[in-house]
Design an enzyme around this catalytic site. Structure first.
Site, short mmCIF file in Angstrom:
data_model
loop_
_atom_site.label_atom_id
_atom_site.label_comp_id
_atom_site.label_asym_id
_atom_site.label_seq_id
_atom_site.Cartn_x
_atom_site.Cartn_y
_atom_site.Cartn_z
CD GLU A 69 -2.56 1.19 2.13
OE1 GLU A 69 -3.46 2.33 2.61
OE2 GLU A 69 -2.78 0.61 3.36
CG ASP A 89 -3.06 -2.02 4.92
OD1 ASP A 89 -2.08 -1.03 4.83
OD2 ASP A 89 -3.94 -2.00 4.16
CB ILE A 91 -1.49 0.31 9.89
CG1 ILE A 91 0.14 -0.26 10.83
CG2 ILE A 91 -2.23 0.16 10.28
CD1 ILE A 91 -0.19 0.77 11.34
CG ASP A 92 -7.55 -3.05 6.09
OD1 ASP A 92 -7.44 -2.24 5.73
OD2 ASP A 92 -7.85 -3.97 6.64
CB THR A 94 -4.12 4.12 9.18
OG1 THR A 94 -3.65 3.37 8.13
CG2 THR A 94 -3.59 5.33 9.82
CG ASP A 219 -7.60 -2.24 1.77
OD1 ASP A 219 -7.21 -2.09 2.71
OD2 ASP A 219 -8.19 -1.65 1.21
#
Length: 291
Positions: A69, A89, A91-92, A94, A219
């Site tokens: 990402e 990803d 940190i899905d 954020t 995601d």
């Protein structure tokens, strides 16, 4: 398929290391950068964790490719080829991370010949590690997962997200979809704040369905496999075959529920991930502690 088991185990080990970085930063004040909207955020931790994950995997598997990402946000082309590719990803969730809302996940998928071979979703604060390998089932902290199998949509709890798109068409479509589902009626709608965890909740049977328009391949690539390996169904919002690049998805406990949802859910126009490779990199427009 067995040849990728070693890769999956290594990915899990890397995810565990990355979780420690996220937990260390979770309770601290974050410097926040905005991307496409005030709801589309990135922090230094997102960038640091992605670099850490990619660096570790590249050292172990130097010929593999990556879709990340934050790498895409920095201008890298988003291209999924037949080569072994890690879709990441860091940190899905954020916005959750920034606000210390305790649903923050690392999502790592691995695709070969454009087919996902395994997926890892680590809900960091909860210490819940979801994993699935194609043809080998889905697991939560090593325990097998099974979708609810519910076929009656009026008995379903549905998960979705508001999303980062805040133009009038996107907001109208989003609220209309919620209204249409509630009028069926379904039992309720929830939003956790991370697409990866949302979909994994369908795999646990805790939710019966999930839908969203406007998310990205990083995601949902991992969690889509988790749902399927738990016996659930993943399709496009138009009722057709799921395409991780289309930015549209329904994940459900059964095909009957997925198809019924597809009858009432509308999608607003959004560019495919593989048609708009540097969008995020052109959208960063402000840096200043969340403003």
């Amino acid at each position: 398929m067995a040849q990728w088991t070693e890769c999956m185990n290594f990915g899990i080990a890397v995810a565990r290391q990355a979780r420690e970085v996220i937990l260390d930063a979770f309770k601290t004040q974050k410097a926040v950068m905005l991307k496409s909207s005030p709801a589309d955020l990135v922090t230094e931790t997102d960038q640091r964790v992605e670099k850490m994950i990619i660096s570790a995997i590249r050292q172990k598997y130097p010929t593999h490719k990556f879709i990340g990402e934050e790498s895409v946000a920095a201008g890298e082309r988003l291209v999924l080829t037949d080569s072994p590719t890690w879709i990441i990803d860091p940190i899905d969730g954020t916005v959750n991370f920034v606000h210390r809302f305790p649903f923050v996940a690392i999502s790592i998928a691995f695709a070969v010949n454009q087919q996902t071979e395994f997926g890892i979703v680590y809900s960091c604060v909860e210490d819940k590690l979801y994993s699935a390998q194609r043809g080998k089932g889905a697991f939560l902290n090593g325990v097998p997962l099974y979708a609810s199998g519910q076929e009656d949509i009026t008995k379903c709890l549905v998960v979705t997200e508001i999303g980062a798109e805040r133009d009038d068409l996107a907001l109208t479509t989003m609220t209309t979809n919620i209204l249409n589902l509630l009028k069926i009626p379904i039992r309720g709608i929830r939003a956790v704040g991370t697409a990866a965890v949302d979909m994994c909740l369908v795999a646990t049977g805790g939710a019966d369905a999930y839908y969203h328009i406007g998310m990205h391949c990083w995601d949902i690539a991992a969690s889509a496999l988790v749902v399927r390996e738990a016996g659930g169904v993943v399709i496009d919002t138009n009722g057709g075959e799921f395409d991780m690049m289309s930015r549209k998805v329904i994940a459900a406990s059964s095909l009957a529920v997925a198809k019924r949802m597809a009858q009432v859910i509308q999608a607003f126009p959004c560019a495919r991930d593989d048609e708009n490779p540097t969008k995020a990199g052109n959208d960063v427009y402000n840096t200043a502690n969340g403003h």
